[in-house]
Structures are given as structure tokens and as C-alpha cells.
Design an enzyme around this catalytic site. Structure first.
Site, PDB file in Angstrom:
ATOM      1  CB  CYS A  69      -0.918  -0.044   1.218  1.00  0.00           C
ATOM      2  SG  CYS A  69      -1.840   1.470   1.529  1.00  0.00           S
ATOM      3  CB  CYS A  72       0.245   1.776   4.083  1.00  0.00           C
ATOM      4  SG  CYS A  72      -1.471   1.250   3.992  1.00  0.00           S
TER       5      CYS A  72
END
Length: 144
Positions: A69, A72
Site C-alpha cells: 500500500c 500506508c
């Protein structure tokens, strides 16, 4: 004000109790010797996650993330900066939702990054999407 505080070691899972007055002194785990409150972000496994979110006296904010991600990974340094700023009032941890999918299923996580704030064994609030450190700090302060 409470006399003693109970914290789960985010490294070994040991329950620890120490005087509230010693919070600023940097208490260590009785089992493994790791600092219980150091302003760092700790990686959790599923067992540590469950113990800490249900039993700790100090609020805990958990970043639910995955290595693939991009947002993230972008938010990780901001999350770490917020952890340093709030080190005496809130503990910070993260858990890889790819490695521990049962956590994601149980908590009905539909998107990452997702921050969940826990206090006194209960979920207090959720914040989705990548945020700057100031936004994370504001979110924690607003809900505690």
C-alpha cells in the site's frame, strides 16, 4: 488520579503494572526489559494486538496497513512523528493486514491505511486514509 497503570508489553505480550507516577521515567517490561513507553511504533502480531487493545490503561492507536500500500508507506514516517509527540499519553502500533487477515475480517476493515484508537479496552474512533502527523495528533486529542 489512578495509583497504578497496566500495560501489555507490545514486544512479548507480558502484562505489566507500575505506579502512574513513574510513567515519565520510562517503565520497562518485567519479562523482556523493553521500554513500555518510548515513543516508537511497534509491530504487532494478532495475539499482542488483542491483548493490548482489550487490557491496557493507556490509549493505543493502531495503524492497519500492508506493505504493498503506497499511502500506508507514505504515512509511516508521519505516524512515527505523531508517536514521538504523544509518547506519554498514547502508545502507537501497527499491524500488517496481509499477514494477519483475521484481524481485518473481525474488525471489518474495508480499506487501508486505517487508524483505530482504543481506550480502556474499547474502540473509541476510526480514521481512514493517509494523514500528516499533525492530523493524527489532532485525531487522538479530539477523542481522548
Amino acid at each position: 488520579m489512578q495509583d497504578a497503570i497496566k500495560l501489555t508489553c507490545l514486544t512479548c505480550g507480558q502484562a505489566n503494572r507500575f505506579p502512574f507516577a513513574k510513567l515519565e521515567a520510562g517503565p520497562k517490561c518485567a519479562k523482556c526489559g523493553v521500554l513500555l513507553i518510548g515513543g516508537d511504533v511497534t509491530d504487532l502480531d494478532d495475539l499482542q494486538h488483542d491483548k493490548a487493545t482489550r487490557a491496557d490503561d493507556l490509549p493505543l492507536i493502531v495503524d492497519y496497513w500492508a506493505p504493498w500500500c503506497g499511502p500506508c508507506r507514505t504515512m509511516a514516517p508521519e505516524f512515527a512523528a505523531a508517536a514521538k509527540a504523544l509518547r506519554l499519553s498514547t502508545r502507537f502500533a501497527k499491524i500488517d493486514t496481509e499477514q494477519f487477515p483475521t484481524i481485518s475480517q473481525r474488525l471489518q476493515i474495508r480499506g487501508i491505511p486505517l487508524l483505530i484508537l482504543y481506550a480502556k479496552g474499547k474502540e473509541v474512533a476510526r480514521l481512514s486514509g493517509a494523514r500528516p502527523a499533525a492530523g493524527i495528533e489532532s485525531f487522538v486529542r479530539q477523542h481522548l
